[in-house]
Scaffold this active site. Structure first.
Site, short mmCIF file in Angstrom:
data_model
loop_
_atom_site.label_atom_id
_atom_site.label_comp_id
_atom_site.label_asym_id
_atom_site.label_seq_id
_atom_site.Cartn_x
_atom_site.Cartn_y
_atom_site.Cartn_z
N ASN A 91 48.44 -9.09 -26.37
CA ASN A 91 47.86 -8.67 -25.24
C ASN A 91 47.15 -7.33 -25.01
O ASN A 91 46.16 -7.06 -24.64
CB ASN A 91 48.56 -10.08 -24.18
CG ASN A 91 48.00 -9.76 -22.88
OD1 ASN A 91 46.72 -9.06 -22.39
ND2 ASN A 91 48.39 -10.46 -22.08
N ASP A 92 48.56 -6.15 -24.76
CA ASP A 92 47.81 -5.71 -24.54
C ASP A 92 47.35 -4.54 -25.03
O ASP A 92 46.52 -3.53 -25.19
CB ASP A 92 49.70 -5.11 -24.38
CG ASP A 92 49.90 -4.98 -22.76
OD1 ASP A 92 48.88 -6.22 -21.57
OD2 ASP A 92 51.26 -5.34 -23.05
#
Length: 498
Positions: A425-426
């Site tokens: 994600n990040d």
């Protein structure tokens, strides 16, 4: 002053062990040579342990009366102590072997944190033993007063070594325990922000250093035990406010601490192998922490200060955005990838949780069979420990030549047909490059949004990454969301490819 004499053969053996440890670190720097590095590490540790046992064989002294009536002192090996030592080694080896064979690769960060805690605890116990019986460690002189009982005066330099060793060891132990609980889910990954934590931590650190300085002039028990207790406390307080996003840095940082604790105890034990090994582990862990901080665009001080990384598991689901997004199926993903010339797979912690690495490798093999070039892109802080994704892919027998680090593959996304993101994600969030208000702004990320098509596997649209921010990639025109458990979705894609 009593000096311990060390055999030149023992010094040579420790030197050889140190060289093996250096070669082990060199080998472990690459997945392709990691097995060779492990072998060097095993050989070096075997040499060090055997040398220590041989040079420190316990003896007992018996008094025998000769035929002439004179008393003769005879030294003999204390086989009771030898058996106890070998039994302890056997128990420890059995526990380590069983644990290593049974541990899931997804739980490797917890295992590393647990091992660090044991190193720290061992340093504390050795320091306590040396303080209680300094003559056995050769770090004191026996003083016989005119009135009263004889007592041992620990050398001033040895007091510094003892103080630093037990302090670093205690910090490593309590900090590693908290890291283990956070990684294992026993504690929430969300930072626990204590009021006035910076003032408390600085005061405790200053107190510990001041007590170590005072310990040089006075070896009173209350000073030693206060150092130990305060160090346990500050280790707890340092890790509690650190959240999930910073866990890779925390793991490497604790690795460094454990090395310095071992080095300090090496000076106390007059053991050059421990000094060399501890220095290698401490310095390599510090360098790795620096590399991790650079990969996250964070300063080491800001990580220690805590309060950044928030786990989606602990922080709860984020509100679902009302921005439009596209949803796809396993059949859509299979068709798009089978028609592509190149697919870059980006694994993250979601893949580790779902244990999807084996079926992911199967998917990659099927795509290769259809003439598709398949590569894997690894971000330095993907997962919960340095190299987490590399370990998982190696477990699934993904060829080393197919795995690339961020700086080696980022330029290829613009010429890639499909970027397949599974649980990362990040490290794929374009906001890190465009949104100055984002907490991850400036963090180097994988340029997956530049691919012609992005396929993103995620459980739901309501979750966020460790940093607690929504991913701009979800709402791009070239992104197709595949909402499902990572392993189940990849299995369905494999079936569709068939």
């Amino acid at each position: 002053m009593h000096e311990l004499t060390v055999s030149p053969w023992a010094s040579l053996a420790y030197l050889v062990a140190g060289v093996c440890f250096i070669l082990a670190l060199r080998g472990l720097s690459s997945p392709a040579s990691s097995q060779r590095g492990n072998r060097f590490g095993i050989i070096g540790m075997t040499i060090a342990v055997v040398t220590t046992l041989v040079t420190h064989v316990p003896f007992v002294q018996h008094l025998l009366v000769s035929d002439t009536g004179s008393t003769i002192a005879v030294r003999a090996i204390d086989w009771t102590t030898v058996v106890e030592i070998l039994a302890a080694i056997g128990v420890g080896a059995a526990i380590g072997l069983v644990t290593a064979r049974r541990i899931a690769m997804t739980a490797m960060p917890q295992l590393v944190a647990a091992f660090h805690s044991l190193v720290g605890l061992a340093a504390v116990l050795v320091g306590v033993a040396a303080y209680l019986n300094p003559q056995a460690f050769g770090i004191s002189d026996l003083v016989i007063p005119l009135i009263g009982q004889p007592f041992a005066v620990i050398h001033p330099v040895s007091r510094i070594e003892l103080g630093l060793g037990v302090a670093i060891g205690a910090i490593t132990f309590s900090g590693s325990v908290i890291a283990f609980l956070k990684l294992n889910g026993n504690m929430g990954g969300k930072p626990i922000m204590l009021p006035g934590r910076h003032v408390i931590n600085l005061a405790l650190l200053a107190g510990i250093l001041g007590l170590i300085a005072y310990f040089v002039t006075d070896q009173a028990p209350w000073i030693f035990w206060t150092i130990v207790i305060l160090s346990f406390v500050i280790g707890f307080l340092l890790i509690v406010p650190i959240g999930g996003a910073d866990m890779p840095v925390v793991v490497s940082m604790l690795n460094s601490y454990s090395g310095w604790a071992a080095a300090a105890m090496g000076f106390t034990l007059h053991n050059s192998a421990m000094i060399i090994t501890g220095a290698l582990v401490g310095s390599s862990g510090a360098i790795l922490s620096y590399i991790m901080c650079r990969a996250m665009n964070r300063s080491f001080i800001s990580v220690i200060a805590g309060g950044f990384g928030q786990s989606s598991d602990a922080g709860g689901p984020a509100a679902v955005s009302d921005r439009p997004w596209k949803r796809g199926s396993a059949e859509d993903a299979a068709f798009l990838m089978s028609q592509a010339e190149q697919v870059i797979i980006v694994p993250g912690y979601g893949m580790a949780v779902a244990q999807a690495q084996h079926v992911l490798r199967e998917m990659g093999d099927k795509l290769k069979a259809e003439g598709v070039r398949v590569k894997y892109a690894i971000h330095p802080v993907a997962g919960r420990m340095p190299g987490h994704m590399n370990v998982l892919l190696a477990e699934a027998n993904v060829p080393y030549d197919d795995v690339f680090e961020l700086e080696d593959i980022n330029s290829e996304f613009a010429q890639t047909d499909v970027a397949f993101v599974i649980g990362a994600n990040d490290v794929t969030n374009p906001a890190a490059k465009t949104d100055k208000t984002s907490p991850i702004y400036g963090m180097p990320v994988l340029d997956v949004e530049k691919a012609k098509i992005v396929l993103f596997i995620k459980r739901s649209m309501g979750g966020v990454g460790y940093a607690g921010v929504d991913n701009e990639l979800f709402y791009r025109d070239n992104t197709m969301m595949l909402l499902a458990d990572a392993k189940k979705m990849v299995e369905d894609i494999v079936k569709a490819l068939d």
